[in-house]
Design a protein around this motif. Sequence first.
Motif, mmCIF file in Angstrom:
data_model
loop_
_atom_site.group_PDB
_atom_site.id
_atom_site.type_symbol
_atom_site.label_atom_id
_atom_site.label_comp_id
_atom_site.label_asym_id
_atom_site.label_seq_id
_atom_site.Cartn_x
_atom_site.Cartn_y
_atom_site.Cartn_z
ATOM 1 N N THR A 45 0.836 -1.206 0.000
ATOM 2 C CA THR A 45 0.000 0.000 0.000
ATOM 3 C C THR A 45 0.867 1.251 0.000
ATOM 4 N N VAL A 46 1.894 1.261 0.835
ATOM 5 C CA VAL A 46 2.808 2.414 0.878
ATOM 6 C C VAL A 46 3.473 2.614 -0.473
ATOM 7 N N ARG A 47 3.919 1.516 -1.085
ATOM 8 C CA ARG A 47 4.602 1.624 -2.373
ATOM 9 C C ARG A 47 3.670 2.177 -3.454
ATOM 10 N N SER A 48 2.400 1.772 -3.436
ATOM 11 C CA SER A 48 1.453 2.280 -4.434
ATOM 12 C C SER A 48 1.250 3.781 -4.285
ATOM 13 N N ILE A 49 1.405 4.267 -3.056
ATOM 14 C CA ILE A 49 1.270 5.709 -2.806
ATOM 15 C C ILE A 49 2.529 6.456 -3.211
ATOM 16 N N THR A 50 3.675 5.967 -2.773
ATOM 17 C CA THR A 50 4.927 6.685 -3.076
ATOM 18 C C THR A 50 5.263 6.626 -4.557
ATOM 19 N N ASP A 51 4.919 5.511 -5.224
ATOM 20 C CA ASP A 51 5.162 5.425 -6.669
ATOM 21 C C ASP A 51 4.351 6.461 -7.433
ATOM 22 N N ALA A 52 3.220 6.875 -6.848
ATOM 23 C CA ALA A 52 2.377 7.882 -7.484
ATOM 24 C C ALA A 52 2.742 9.296 -7.039
ATOM 25 N N GLY A 53 3.818 9.415 -6.263
ATOM 26 C CA GLY A 53 4.282 10.733 -5.835
ATOM 27 C C GLY A 53 3.759 11.179 -4.493
ATOM 28 N N GLY A 54 3.057 10.307 -3.774
ATOM 29 C CA GLY A 54 2.504 10.662 -2.478
ATOM 30 C C GLY A 54 3.446 10.342 -1.332
ATOM 31 N N ARG A 55 3.007 10.671 -0.130
ATOM 32 C CA ARG A 55 3.800 10.439 1.074
ATOM 33 C C ARG A 55 3.059 9.453 1.971
ATOM 34 N N ALA A 56 3.769 8.408 2.399
ATOM 35 C CA ALA A 56 3.132 7.407 3.253
ATOM 36 C C ALA A 56 4.201 6.629 4.011
ATOM 37 N N ARG A 57 3.802 6.108 5.162
ATOM 38 C CA ARG A 57 4.648 5.205 5.928
ATOM 39 C C ARG A 57 3.751 4.177 6.613
ATOM 40 N N PHE A 58 4.338 3.056 6.956
ATOM 41 C CA PHE A 58 3.572 1.958 7.538
ATOM 42 C C PHE A 58 3.928 1.765 8.999
ATOM 43 N N VAL A 59 2.902 1.587 9.829
ATOM 44 C CA VAL A 59 3.087 1.218 11.235
ATOM 45 C C VAL A 59 2.267 -0.033 11.489
ATOM 46 N N ALA A 60 2.946 -1.128 11.795
ATOM 47 C CA ALA A 60 2.240 -2.380 12.062
ATOM 48 C C ALA A 60 1.542 -2.311 13.413
ATOM 49 N N ALA A 61 0.322 -2.843 13.479
ATOM 50 C CA ALA A 61 -0.409 -2.828 14.746
ATOM 51 C C ALA A 61 -1.492 -3.896 14.735
ATOM 52 N N ASP A 62 -1.526 -4.691 15.796
ATOM 53 C CA ASP A 62 -2.620 -5.617 16.050
ATOM 54 C C ASP A 62 -3.567 -4.917 17.013
ATOM 55 N N LEU A 63 -4.698 -4.472 16.524
ATOM 56 C CA LEU A 63 -5.575 -3.616 17.322
ATOM 57 C C LEU A 63 -6.373 -4.364 18.377
#
Length: 244
Positions: A45-63
């Motif tokens: 998901t992050v890669r699909s955003i950054t490849d399109a020029g957006g800004r994103a980062r991933f934080v893993a979490a078991d809610l």
Amino acid sequence: MELSDKVALITGSTGGIGAETARLMAAAGAEVVVSGRNLGRGAATVRSITDAGGRARFVAADLTDPTAIRHLAEEAGDVDVLVNNAAIFPGAATLDQAPDALDEALAANVRAPYLLTAALAPAMIAKGSGSIVNVSTMAARIGLPGLSVYSATKAALESLTRTWAAEFSPAGVRVNTVAPGPTRTDMVLATVGEEGAEQFAKTTVLGRLANPREIAEVILFLASDRASYLTGATIAADAGRTAV
């Protein structure tokens, strides 16, 4: 762009409605915090955003884990938009429902958004602005066999929307809910199958499944200033299923 200089945290955003929401918000200028349990899907998901020029980062979490929720809130930092989208979908008749599955759904679908909102809302209140969007379901409003736990947890989330709007909106923080109808997501297809999903879709006025992006568009609208006079509302994005 309407979310320029905003930070948006979207739970359950490694696929389906959450991932589409993450992509839309990034395209609207937001820095997106993608969250979920699956590292590979989160990275995609992050890669699909950054490849399109957006800004994103991933934080893993078991809610289902309060410690993980605290870690997620700390890692996300001050956010302008919180989308409580992550959910567990235990499909079973009431008489067959396993107590452990009930507890897990209550933890993920009610306790997690409650704790995460309580952790992040104070910074929004201090700034005098912010938007919280909860993702519910049409099953919170109509009786559907086999969805007793899921529908009850989402009805609780809709109730929290109204309470949080009453508590936070005087300080400038809007809180709303989107209640989707049958949507073509991996979770839905894994639960009822393609044929079951299509049969369910025929019960709507439009007679079809939603594309996850169609629901994400409603979430983006509620998060943006275009919805500046909306708070405490539940928007039915269900092809008319609960209206007719």
